[in-house]
Design a protein around this motif. Structure first.
Motif, PDB file in Angstrom:
ATOM      1  N   PHE A 100       1.108  -0.833  -0.007  1.00  0.00           N
ATOM      2  CA  PHE A 100       0.101  -0.059  -0.134  1.00  0.00           C
ATOM      3  C   PHE A 100       1.262   0.972  -0.202  1.00  0.00           C
ATOM      4  CE2 PHE A 100      -2.306  -3.132   2.155  1.00  0.00           C
ATOM      5  CZ  PHE A 100      -4.216  -3.037   1.033  1.00  0.00           C
ATOM      6  N   THR A 101       0.472   2.340  -1.129  1.00  0.00           N
ATOM      7  CA  THR A 101       1.912   3.195  -1.452  1.00  0.00           C
ATOM      8  C   THR A 101       1.070   3.947  -0.314  1.00  0.00           C
ATOM      9  OG1 THR A 101       1.576   3.420  -3.339  1.00  0.00           O
ATOM     10  CG2 THR A 101       3.036   2.018  -2.447  1.00  0.00           C
ATOM     11  N   GLN A 102       1.204   5.457  -0.221  1.00  0.00           N
ATOM     12  CA  GLN A 102       0.615   6.712   0.161  1.00  0.00           C
ATOM     13  C   GLN A 102       0.796   7.654  -1.239  1.00  0.00           C
ATOM     14  OE1 GLN A 102      -0.138   8.455   2.729  1.00  0.00           O
ATOM     15  NE2 GLN A 102      -0.747   9.934   1.378  1.00  0.00           N
ATOM     16  N   THR A 103      -0.320   8.359  -1.870  1.00  0.00           N
ATOM     17  CA  THR A 103      -0.558   8.705  -2.811  1.00  0.00           C
ATOM     18  C   THR A 103       0.696   9.458  -3.495  1.00  0.00           C
ATOM     19  OG1 THR A 103      -2.740   8.608  -2.955  1.00  0.00           O
ATOM     20  CG2 THR A 103      -1.984  10.350  -4.411  1.00  0.00           C
ATOM     21  N   GLY A 104       0.966   9.774  -4.303  1.00  0.00           N
ATOM     22  CA  GLY A 104       2.556  11.151  -4.506  1.00  0.00           C
ATOM     23  C   GLY A 104       3.711   9.696  -3.762  1.00  0.00           C
ATOM     24  N   THR A 105       4.011   9.007  -3.894  1.00  0.00           N
ATOM     25  CA  THR A 105       5.299   8.312  -3.364  1.00  0.00           C
ATOM     26  C   THR A 105       5.155   7.579  -5.105  1.00  0.00           C
ATOM     27  OG1 THR A 105       4.385   7.879  -0.950  1.00  0.00           O
ATOM     28  CG2 THR A 105       6.335   6.275  -1.901  1.00  0.00           C
ATOM     29  N   SER A 106       7.016   8.021  -5.257  1.00  0.00           N
ATOM     30  CA  SER A 106       7.805   7.755  -6.514  1.00  0.00           C
ATOM     31  C   SER A 106       8.511   6.058  -5.964  1.00  0.00           C
ATOM     32  CB  SER A 106       8.561   8.405  -6.775  1.00  0.00           C
ATOM     33  OG  SER A 106       9.209   8.490  -7.601  1.00  0.00           O
ATOM     34  N   LEU A 107       8.167   5.480  -7.094  1.00  0.00           N
ATOM     35  CA  LEU A 107       8.424   4.643  -6.756  1.00  0.00           C
ATOM     36  C   LEU A 107       9.620   3.296  -7.939  1.00  0.00           C
ATOM     37  CD1 LEU A 107       6.232   1.815  -5.047  1.00  0.00           C
ATOM     38  CD2 LEU A 107       7.760   3.745  -3.593  1.00  0.00           C
ATOM     39  N   SER A 108      10.719   3.046  -7.462  1.00  0.00           N
ATOM     40  CA  SER A 108      11.776   2.375  -8.417  1.00  0.00           C
ATOM     41  C   SER A 108      11.024   1.717  -9.266  1.00  0.00           C
ATOM     42  CB  SER A 108      12.923   1.805  -8.771  1.00  0.00           C
ATOM     43  OG  SER A 108      13.193   1.051  -9.320  1.00  0.00           O
ATOM     44  N   PRO A 109      10.586   1.908 -10.857  1.00  0.00           N
ATOM     45  CA  PRO A 109      10.034   1.145 -11.828  1.00  0.00           C
ATOM     46  C   PRO A 109      10.913  -0.483 -11.851  1.00  0.00           C
ATOM     47  CG  PRO A 109      10.452   3.155 -13.295  1.00  0.00           C
ATOM     48  CD  PRO A 109      11.578   2.714 -12.183  1.00  0.00           C
ATOM     49  N   CYS A 110      12.601  -0.823 -11.680  1.00  0.00           N
ATOM     50  CA  CYS A 110      12.584  -2.032 -11.688  1.00  0.00           C
ATOM     51  C   CYS A 110      11.949  -2.643 -10.576  1.00  0.00           C
ATOM     52  CB  CYS A 110      14.327  -2.197 -11.199  1.00  0.00           C
ATOM     53  SG  CYS A 110      14.856  -3.438 -10.924  1.00  0.00           S
ATOM     54  N   PHE A 111      12.187  -1.768  -8.635  1.00  0.00           N
ATOM     55  CA  PHE A 111      11.559  -2.158  -7.681  1.00  0.00           C
ATOM     56  C   PHE A 111       9.821  -2.700  -7.760  1.00  0.00           C
ATOM     57  CE2 PHE A 111       8.821  -1.638  -3.855  1.00  0.00           C
ATOM     58  CZ  PHE A 111       9.919  -2.717  -2.845  1.00  0.00           C
ATOM     59  N   VAL A 112       9.588  -2.196  -9.142  1.00  0.00           N
ATOM     60  CA  VAL A 112       7.995  -2.618  -8.750  1.00  0.00           C
ATOM     61  C   VAL A 112       7.645  -3.688  -9.789  1.00  0.00           C
ATOM     62  CG1 VAL A 112       5.710  -1.613  -9.798  1.00  0.00           C
ATOM     63  CG2 VAL A 112       7.145   0.267  -8.906  1.00  0.00           C
ATOM     64  N   GLU A 113       8.389  -3.280 -11.002  1.00  0.00           N
ATOM     65  CA  GLU A 113       8.634  -4.761 -11.489  1.00  0.00           C
ATOM     66  C   GLU A 113       8.481  -5.901 -10.808  1.00  0.00           C
ATOM     67  OE1 GLU A 113      10.780  -7.332 -15.512  1.00  0.00           O
ATOM     68  OE2 GLU A 113      11.069  -4.279 -14.685  1.00  0.00           O
ATOM     69  N   GLN A 114      10.187  -6.150 -10.150  1.00  0.00           N
ATOM     70  CA  GLN A 114      10.824  -7.307  -9.318  1.00  0.00           C
ATOM     71  C   GLN A 114       8.751  -8.124  -8.264  1.00  0.00           C
ATOM     72  OE1 GLN A 114      14.029  -5.701  -7.718  1.00  0.00           O
ATOM     73  NE2 GLN A 114      14.759  -7.390  -9.221  1.00  0.00           N
ATOM     74  N   VAL A 115       8.930  -6.621  -7.585  1.00  0.00           N
ATOM     75  CA  VAL A 115       7.823  -7.978  -6.292  1.00  0.00           C
ATOM     76  C   VAL A 115       6.479  -7.781  -7.407  1.00  0.00           C
ATOM     77  CG1 VAL A 115       5.827  -6.307  -5.131  1.00  0.00           C
ATOM     78  CG2 VAL A 115       8.036  -5.199  -4.682  1.00  0.00           C
ATOM     79  N   SER A 116       5.998  -7.048  -8.473  1.00  0.00           N
ATOM     80  CA  SER A 116       4.815  -7.671  -8.586  1.00  0.00           C
ATOM     81  C   SER A 116       4.875  -9.119  -9.534  1.00  0.00           C
ATOM     82  CB  SER A 116       4.537  -6.510 -10.366  1.00  0.00           C
ATOM     83  OG  SER A 116       4.031  -5.185 -10.127  1.00  0.00           O
ATOM     84  N   TRP A 117       5.982  -9.276 -10.246  1.00  0.00           N
ATOM     85  CA  TRP A 117       6.259 -10.795  -9.894  1.00  0.00           C
ATOM     86  C   TRP A 117       5.973 -11.776  -9.169  1.00  0.00           C
ATOM     87  CZ3 TRP A 117      11.186 -13.419  -9.824  1.00  0.00           C
ATOM     88  CH2 TRP A 117      10.950 -14.751 -11.075  1.00  0.00           C
ATOM     89  N   TRP A 118       6.516 -11.142  -7.892  1.00  0.00           N
ATOM     90  CA  TRP A 118       7.304 -11.993  -6.890  1.00  0.00           C
ATOM     91  C   TRP A 118       6.090 -12.544  -5.887  1.00  0.00           C
ATOM     92  CZ3 TRP A 118      11.188 -14.180  -6.391  1.00  0.00           C
ATOM     93  CH2 TRP A 118      11.648 -15.230  -5.208  1.00  0.00           C
ATOM     94  N   ALA A 119       5.146 -13.747  -5.877  1.00  0.00           N
ATOM     95  CA  ALA A 119       4.745 -14.256  -4.887  1.00  0.00           C
ATOM     96  C   ALA A 119       3.307 -13.934  -4.846  1.00  0.00           C
ATOM     97  CB  ALA A 119       5.074 -14.300  -3.378  1.00  0.00           C
ATOM     98  N   ASN A 120       2.446 -13.293  -5.825  1.00  0.00           N
ATOM     99  CA  ASN A 120       1.369 -13.166  -6.244  1.00  0.00           C
ATOM    100  C   ASN A 120       1.164 -11.505  -5.660  1.00  0.00           C
ATOM    101  OD1 ASN A 120      -1.863 -13.317  -7.231  1.00  0.00           O
ATOM    102  ND2 ASN A 120      -1.985 -14.228  -5.272  1.00  0.00           N
ATOM    103  N   SER A 121       2.086 -10.479  -5.675  1.00  0.00           N
ATOM    104  CA  SER A 121       2.038  -9.209  -5.038  1.00  0.00           C
ATOM    105  C   SER A 121       1.453  -8.387  -5.581  1.00  0.00           C
ATOM    106  CB  SER A 121       3.653  -8.953  -4.260  1.00  0.00           C
ATOM    107  OG  SER A 121       4.557  -9.627  -3.773  1.00  0.00           O
ATOM    108  N   SER A 122       0.989  -7.226  -5.170  1.00  0.00           N
ATOM    109  CA  SER A 122       0.673  -6.095  -6.069  1.00  0.00           C
ATOM    110  C   SER A 122       0.971  -4.921  -5.108  1.00  0.00           C
ATOM    111  CB  SER A 122      -0.938  -6.404  -5.842  1.00  0.00           C
ATOM    112  OG  SER A 122      -1.310  -6.480  -5.126  1.00  0.00           O
ATOM    113  N   LEU A 123       0.163  -3.714  -5.981  1.00  0.00           N
ATOM    114  CA  LEU A 123       0.969  -2.423  -5.342  1.00  0.00           C
ATOM    115  C   LEU A 123      -0.451  -2.104  -5.265  1.00  0.00           C
ATOM    116  CD1 LEU A 123       3.910  -1.319  -7.260  1.00  0.00           C
ATOM    117  CD2 LEU A 123       4.057  -1.360  -4.988  1.00  0.00           C
ATOM    118  N   GLU A 124      -1.379  -1.402  -4.426  1.00  0.00           N
ATOM    119  CA  GLU A 124      -2.160  -0.791  -4.194  1.00  0.00           C
ATOM    120  C   GLU A 124      -2.341   1.316  -3.784  1.00  0.00           C
ATOM    121  OE1 GLU A 124      -4.916  -1.406  -5.194  1.00  0.00           O
ATOM    122  OE2 GLU A 124      -4.966  -3.611  -5.692  1.00  0.00           O
TER     123      GLU A 124
END
Length: 402
Positions: free
Chosen positions: A118-142
């Motif tokens: 769960f990310t606070q609105t306006g928080t900038s995340l690394s594209p590489c980190f987002v890609e790795q997390v999205s691929w890992w163990a049914n993970s998601s960003l909300e």
């Protein structure tokens, strides 16, 4: 069905202003089992002989997610606690395959390991980190609004349980999450729901005498079956004798592994320090199939842990220090650190709603030629994935009525 839901919450804050089977398989099995036992002993030290359950799978998943963003000494400390790093391509590929397999449900079995960021609105995340997390163990960003704790808690509850309960595994933390410095929350959950391979019957009129610590004897609700089970009698490193029983769930996808001191005068805290991954591995390989009378108390355990204190005692200190934490891989810049880490777990053991007459239970109690396994004193349990041996949850029952 036998439901189990366990969750872990990590609240990441920023110190800048708001708005800114193979050898590998066996080796990882041993490392993950050792992590589970280490977590068990740390939790046991905080619980002073009481019931508890904790999910090594949920805790390790959160730490793995953090490893994707950790650098330098922070990364080394996380690797030291886990015993491995997902930065190793071989480890990453193997665990990804295992986690993907766990999501497959069949024959009335439901297992899932998942992680939501769960990310606070306006928080900038690394594209590489987002890609790795999205691929890992049914993970998601909300998206989340940490300035509104009640709303965020409801969103978390809906996301992890599929229904609004008004209570998420990390709910007690949301009061602290309202601080403007909180930028991201990592919540991992492990859910398991299944029925027994061989169903139990209820001992409705004949409770099981259960001897607690200090000799207190309680009459507790129990369940019973006569079945072919995996059983063994062993000694730990200092000679304590234990009975070990493994009960399968439907489809043989998971099992409940029970460790029971043979002597009622042997406290669990005398056995706990001598449990190691290699000891568990040795015992599992030496279990024999046997037809037995099995008596287990029904129990329900729900508890919460402050993981921050546990992890810091393991040497994971930089992660919680605003000046030392190096999580640059999350956003591409310095500033993130973990402000809080909490874990909530719940487990219920029952006969799955099956009822049988008391007469049947009494008759089976009198079977003189069938060996019996009676969990009528404090015991340790491990819920394990049957083929890999990965520990989903681990805990102990000191008093089934608590």
């Amino acid at each position: 069905m036998l439901p189990l839901l366990q969750g872990t919450v990590f609240l990441l804050s920023s110190c800048f202003p708001a708005g800114g089977g193979s050898p590998l398989s066996e080796g990882l099995w041993l490392l993950k089992t050792e992590f589970a036992l280490h977590l068990y002993r740390s939790a046991a030290a905080e619980r002073n002989g009481t019931n508890f359950v904790i999910s090594p799978a949920g805790v390790s998943l959160s730490l793995e997610i953090l490893q994707f963003g950790a650098r330098g000494n922070t990364g080394w400390q996380l690797a030291g606690a886990l015993g491995y790093t997902v930065q190793d391509p071989r480890v990453r590929e193997f665990l990804h395959t295992v986690y993907t397999t766990l999501h497959n449900s069949s024959q009335g079995i439901g297992m899932e390991l998942a992680c939501t960021l769960f990310t606070q609105t306006g928080t900038s995340l690394s594209p590489c980190f987002v890609e790795q997390v999205s691929w890992w163990a049914n993970s998601s960003l909300e998206p989340a609004d940490f300035s509104d704790p009640n709303r965020t808690a409801t969103e978390v509850s809906e996301d992890t349980s599929g229904q609004s309960t008004g209570e998420g595994p990390g709910n007690p933390l949301w009061g602290q999450a309202g601080a403007l410095s909180t930028r991201l929350s990592i919540m991992s959950t492990m859910t398991f729901q299944s029925t027994w391979q061989k169903k139990f019957s209820s001992m409705t009129s004949q409770p099981l005498p259960f001897t607690c610590a200090h000799g207190l004897v309680l009459q507790v609700p129990a369940m019973h079956q006569v079945a072919e089970v995996s059983y063994g009698q062993f000694q730990d490193a200092v000679g304590h004798e234990v009975d070990v029983l493994e009960l399968l769930y439907l489809g043989r996808a998971a099992s409940l592994f029970l460790v029971l001191p043979q002597d009622k005068d042997t406290p669990l805290d005398h056995v706990e320090p001598h449990l190691t991954a290699r000891v568990i591995h040795l015992w599992t390989t030496r279990l024999k199939r046997a037809r037995m009378d099995v008596f287990l108390p029904r129990f329900r355990i729900e508890n919460q842990f402050d993981l921050k204190s546990i992890l810091r005692s393991w040497g994971i200190t930089d992660l919680f220090d605003p000046l030392k934490a190096n999580l640059k891989g999350i956003s591409g810049q310095d500033g993130f650190y973990v402000s809080e880490a909490a874990h909530k777990a719940k487990m219920e053991l029952s006969e799955d709603g099956i009822r049988a007459s008391a007469a049947t239970a009494v008759l089976l109690l009198r079977r003189s030629r069938t060996p019996a396994f009676k969990a009528d004193r404090p015991f340790i349990f491990l819920l394990r994935e049957h083929s890999t041996g990965f520990v989903f949850s681990i805990g102990r029952v000191s008093n089934p009525l608590d």
